[in-house]
Enzyme design. Structure first.
Site, PDB file in Angstrom:
ATOM      1  N   HIS A  72       0.811  -1.221   0.000  1.00  0.00           N
ATOM      2  CA  HIS A  72       0.000   0.000   0.000  1.00  0.00           C
ATOM      3  C   HIS A  72       0.841   1.268   0.000  1.00  0.00           C
ATOM      4  O   HIS A  72       0.301   2.377  -0.104  1.00  0.00           O
ATOM      5  CB  HIS A  72      -0.935  -0.017   1.217  1.00  0.00           C
ATOM      6  CG  HIS A  72      -2.173   0.790   1.041  1.00  0.00           C
ATOM      7  ND1 HIS A  72      -2.483   1.860   1.845  1.00  0.00           N
ATOM      8  CD2 HIS A  72      -3.179   0.701   0.135  1.00  0.00           C
ATOM      9  CE1 HIS A  72      -3.620   2.391   1.463  1.00  0.00           C
ATOM     10  NE2 HIS A  72      -4.072   1.708   0.429  1.00  0.00           N
TER      11      HIS A  72
ATOM     12  N   LYS B  78       2.953   4.409  -1.104  1.00  0.00           N
ATOM     13  CA  LYS B  78       2.877   5.288  -2.267  1.00  0.00           C
ATOM     14  C   LYS B  78       4.046   6.271  -2.183  1.00  0.00           C
ATOM     15  O   LYS B  78       4.016   7.219  -1.404  1.00  0.00           O
ATOM     16  CB  LYS B  78       1.521   5.983  -2.306  1.00  0.00           C
ATOM     17  CG  LYS B  78       0.372   4.986  -2.516  1.00  0.00           C
ATOM     18  CD  LYS B  78      -0.962   5.528  -2.123  1.00  0.00           C
ATOM     19  CE  LYS B  78      -2.056   4.506  -2.414  1.00  0.00           C
ATOM     20  NZ  LYS B  78      -1.937   3.292  -1.579  1.00  0.00           N
TER      21      LYS B  78
ATOM     22  N   HIS C 237      -9.213  10.690  -0.648  1.00  0.00           N
ATOM     23  CA  HIS C 237      -8.402   9.470  -0.628  1.00  0.00           C
ATOM     24  C   HIS C 237      -7.164   9.702   0.234  1.00  0.00           C
ATOM     25  O   HIS C 237      -6.367   8.809   0.467  1.00  0.00           O
ATOM     26  CB  HIS C 237      -8.000   9.074  -2.050  1.00  0.00           C
ATOM     27  CG  HIS C 237      -7.441   7.694  -2.158  1.00  0.00           C
ATOM     28  ND1 HIS C 237      -6.085   7.438  -2.223  1.00  0.00           N
ATOM     29  CD2 HIS C 237      -8.042   6.480  -2.185  1.00  0.00           C
ATOM     30  CE1 HIS C 237      -5.877   6.138  -2.306  1.00  0.00           C
ATOM     31  NE2 HIS C 237      -7.046   5.528  -2.272  1.00  0.00           N
TER      32      HIS C 237
ATOM     33  N   LYS D 261      -4.918  10.403   3.632  1.00  0.00           N
ATOM     34  CA  LYS D 261      -4.921   9.834   4.980  1.00  0.00           C
ATOM     35  C   LYS D 261      -3.994  10.698   5.835  1.00  0.00           C
ATOM     36  O   LYS D 261      -2.795  10.816   5.566  1.00  0.00           O
ATOM     37  CB  LYS D 261      -4.422   8.389   5.001  1.00  0.00           C
ATOM     38  CG  LYS D 261      -5.182   7.452   4.046  1.00  0.00           C
ATOM     39  CD  LYS D 261      -4.374   7.219   2.816  1.00  0.00           C
ATOM     40  CE  LYS D 261      -4.870   6.097   1.955  1.00  0.00           C
ATOM     41  NZ  LYS D 261      -6.051   6.375   1.159  1.00  0.00           N
TER      42      LYS D 261
END
Length: 522
Positions: free
Chosen positions: A143, A145, A371, A373
């Site tokens: 996950h 990025k 999107h 966090k």
């Protein structure tokens, strides 16, 4: 519509061609390293919002990050979860499209891996390498990025929250941290090598976690990081890697890593709330104490003021409700990237008391689905922040880890990467929060509906709260001020009795902004 656990949109989706920013304006990043007022992080530009809030010097696109204005690119690496190879390569300027590129992904199926490799070959760039991250633990994901950008002039690291697909960068609210330009150490000529910065050491430890499977692909990047001076990185890395971590590794990853950093360097009073904002929710347990208000909050509420029970610190969570999704610029389609299952929601109804709706009028992004966090700790009056975290980690045990063996072992399923901003690293005692619009006294459902039809100009020009005057007073007194722009508005708006969190596998029959209903499976 099909529902994939990753939040992947349907395969046949419309391709968005134009970013909602006015053409002809200079990119906001070309003076990044010489700008004394550079923002702590950037938001992605989003279509369908006030152009002024896309062009305020705090927003960026992927193509701008990859622009020649940022440096003469020699090679790059992209770490991500979802990758549209064709679209990704289009974001590179023409002169860089044949430069070496490494793509580290988390596709588990052979078919998905073959698609990526085929797309790389079809690009005409024979220097595109595709590497699958090792995923030995069920339900774990790659996950992270992140980007490595190696230039003739030096190197940058970019850590962000977006998948490498068009809608993530063009329609949603995302966060992006862009490092300063790290210059190469001069040749040692027999002298002892320069001491590595904490940032470099932590990044190298993270890359080592890919194991021998990634040796050939990642060794050149480990070498590049070791050869560049990264001391200008005034953030701390907070990463997760799959495995069961004990002994010295217990506080190296996940929520225990964040807790260790906060205990060492954070000065937050107990009354300051912990804020969590995310785009996905996992199975958290039958009660809050099972994980959320127990071990997880114990880490996020940590400070150097001593050990205090986590229950003493208020916790507020931000996640879109159904109305927010329905009224977004994408309508219900935005919900395909907000994975929270109805089954999990039914097992943890207690979560609603912590939930607050997504409202971002100040940033012009109430309708740009989050999107992003982020996690933070702020003063009760909303003036200051003790710390701020941008990360790929959503609200799940898989991302943050959960204790085993009487808290002597931390079990993590996924790879994650984030950057922690601590005031001490910027020479101040706390961050000064930028202004938010006045509190909205309407219900969250009404507010969400209004956001769909009204612009954000009024909100952006509304009177600032006490935070702005506090900042002005500090400046007048000659004190250093570092302003932090939260991606959402303060004060937060709690869910009303009628509000329900978005669940992506539930039917929603009231039409959205595009006249569509949401019926998963059809």
């Amino acid at each position: 519509m099909s529902s994939r656990s990753s939040g992947e949109p349907p395969a046949k989706r419309p391709r968005i061609e134009v970013v909602g920013a006015e053409k002809g304006l200079p990119p906001p990043l070309h003076l990044l390293d010489s700008n004394p007022d550079r923002p702590l992080y950037f938001l992605s530009r989003a279509r369908g919002i006030n152009p002024r809030q896309n062009n305020n010097g705090r927003c960026a696109t992927l193509s701008e990050i990859l622009s020649p204005l940022m440096g003469n690119l020699k090679s790059s690496a992209q770490f991500n979860y979802m990758v549209d190879m064709e679209w990704l390569l289009e974001q590179y300027p023409v002169e860089f499209r044949k430069r070496p590129l490494l793509v580290v992904h988390g596709e588990r199926t052979r078919e998905a891996r073959l698609r990526l490799q085929s797309a790389a070959r079809a690009s005409g760039n024979n220097d595109v390498e595709v590497m699958a991250a090792r995923l030995d633990i069920p339900y774990g994901t790659h996950h992270t990025k992140m980007m490595f950008l190696l230039y003739e002039e030096g190197m940058r690291v970019v850590i962000h929250t977006a998948n490498l697909i068009d809608r993530d960068w063009l329609a949603k609210t995302q966060a992006i941290w862009i490092s300063p330009l790290f210059t190469k150490f001069p040749a040692s000529q027999g002298a002892s090598p320069p001491k590595r910065s904490e940032f470099a050491s932590d990044m190298l430890a993270y890359l080592d976690a890919y194991g021998t499977q990634g040796t050939k692909s990642l060794d050149p990047w480990k070498k590049a990081i070791a050869e560049h001076d990264t001391t200008a990185a005034n953030v701390k890395l907070v990463a997760s890697v799959p495995g069961r971590h004990a002994g010295p590794q217990l506080t190296k990853w996940g929520h225990t890593r964040l807790g260790r950093l906060l205990r060492a360097e954070c000065k937050a009073p107990t009354a300051w709330p912990v804020l969590g904002q995310f785009s996905s929710i996992g199975a958290l347990g039958a009660t809050p104490a099972a994980w959320l208000s127990g071990e997880w909050l114990s880490s996020l509420a940590a400070s150097n003021r001593g050990i205090e029970p986590a229950s003493s610190s208020p916790l507020k969570l931000v996640f879109p409700n159904v109305e927010t999704v329905r009224n977004s610029t994408e309508g219900y389609f935005a919900g395909s990237s907000l994975p929270y299952s109805a089954a999990n929601a039914a097992k943890q109804p207690w979560l609603k008391k912590y939930l607050h709706t997504w409202k971002a009028h100040t940033q012009g992004r109430t309708r740009a689905s989050p999107h992003i966090k982020t996690y933070a700790r702020v003063s009760p009056n909303g003036n200051r922040a003790a710390w701020f975290l941008v990360t790929s980690a959503n609200l799940s045990k898989a991302a943050w880890g959960s204790f085993e063996k009487q808290r002597q072992q931390l079990f993590i399923r996924s790879y994650e990467m984030g950057v922690l901003f601590l005031p001490k690293s910027f020479g101040v005692d706390s961050f000064t929060l930028a202004e938010s619009p006045p509190a909205d006294t309407s219900t969250s459902a009404t507010a969400s509906s209004g956001a769909a039809s009204s612009g954000s100009t009024a909100a952006a020009s509304s009177s600032p709260p006490a935070a702005a005057s506090a900042s002005a007073s500090s400046a007048a007194a000659g004190k250093s001020v570092v302003v932090l722009h939260l991606p959402y508005d303060l004060p937060l708006t709690p869910y009303s009795a009628a509000d329900q969190p978005w669940t992506w596998d539930s039917k929603h029959m009231q039409v959205d902004t595009h006249g569509r209903t949401w019926e998963p499976g059809k």
